[in-house]
Scaffold this motif. Sequence first.
Motif, PDB file in Angstrom:
ATOM      1  N   UNK A   1       0.838  -1.196   0.000  1.00 16.52           N
ATOM      2  CA  UNK A   1       0.000   0.000   0.000  1.00 16.52           C
ATOM      3  C   UNK A   1       0.875   1.249   0.000  1.00 16.52           C
ATOM      4  N   UNK A   2       1.968   1.223   0.774  1.00 17.32           N
ATOM      5  CA  UNK A   2       2.870   2.377   0.810  1.00 17.32           C
ATOM      6  C   UNK A   2       3.469   2.673  -0.553  1.00 17.32           C
ATOM      7  N   UNK A   3       3.913   1.634  -1.262  1.00 19.96           N
ATOM      8  CA  UNK A   3       4.499   1.847  -2.590  1.00 19.96           C
ATOM      9  C   UNK A   3       3.447   2.343  -3.568  1.00 19.96           C
ATOM     10  N   UNK A   4       2.249   1.778  -3.488  1.00 20.16           N
ATOM     11  CA  UNK A   4       1.168   2.216  -4.371  1.00 20.16           C
ATOM     12  C   UNK A   4       0.882   3.707  -4.151  1.00 20.16           C
ATOM     13  N   UNK A   5       0.831   4.133  -2.887  1.00 23.53           N
ATOM     14  CA  UNK A   5       0.587   5.541  -2.580  1.00 23.53           C
ATOM     15  C   UNK A   5       1.752   6.424  -3.041  1.00 23.53           C
ATOM     16  N   UNK A   6       2.963   5.921  -2.907  1.00 24.06           N
ATOM     17  CA  UNK A   6       4.147   6.652  -3.366  1.00 24.06           C
ATOM     18  C   UNK A   6       4.094   6.856  -4.883  1.00 24.06           C
ATOM     19  N   UNK A   7       3.688   5.823  -5.610  1.00 29.19           N
ATOM     20  CA  UNK A   7       3.567   5.929  -7.064  1.00 29.19           C
ATOM     21  C   UNK A   7       2.454   6.899  -7.437  1.00 29.19           C
TER      22      UNK A   7
END
Length: 122
Positions: free
Chosen positions: A59-65
């Motif tokens: 979820x963190x990477x998705x939000x970062x992207x």
Amino acid sequence: MNINQDNRMGTSNTSIRANDIARRVTNLNEVDRCSVLLSGNTAIVGINMKNNQKGQITTDLKQKIERTVKNADNSIKNVSVTANPDLYTRISNMANNVGTGNPVSGFANEFKEILRRINPTR
């Protein structure tokens, strides 16, 4: 990489925007490769992650992207991100076909189908 339903040569402003977004997402530490599809104010981002983490997106990477995409292009309001290898291949193939001047029939339907697979509730 990019796709634009209105320009089959891949040299329009939309192409430039999509390529810029893809470059910025690829620059993230977790991302090995990225392809971007744009339609209106929506971006579909397909990634291959580093270290062979097939489809394991946090979820963190998705939000970062999502933040990276919106910071790169403030006209993008909706971002869908996938690390699914099959969807990444579909996104890349669509981008490559358009980038080489091949007509893409059914772009809108394919775009919607990919969105539906990423976000089944839509």
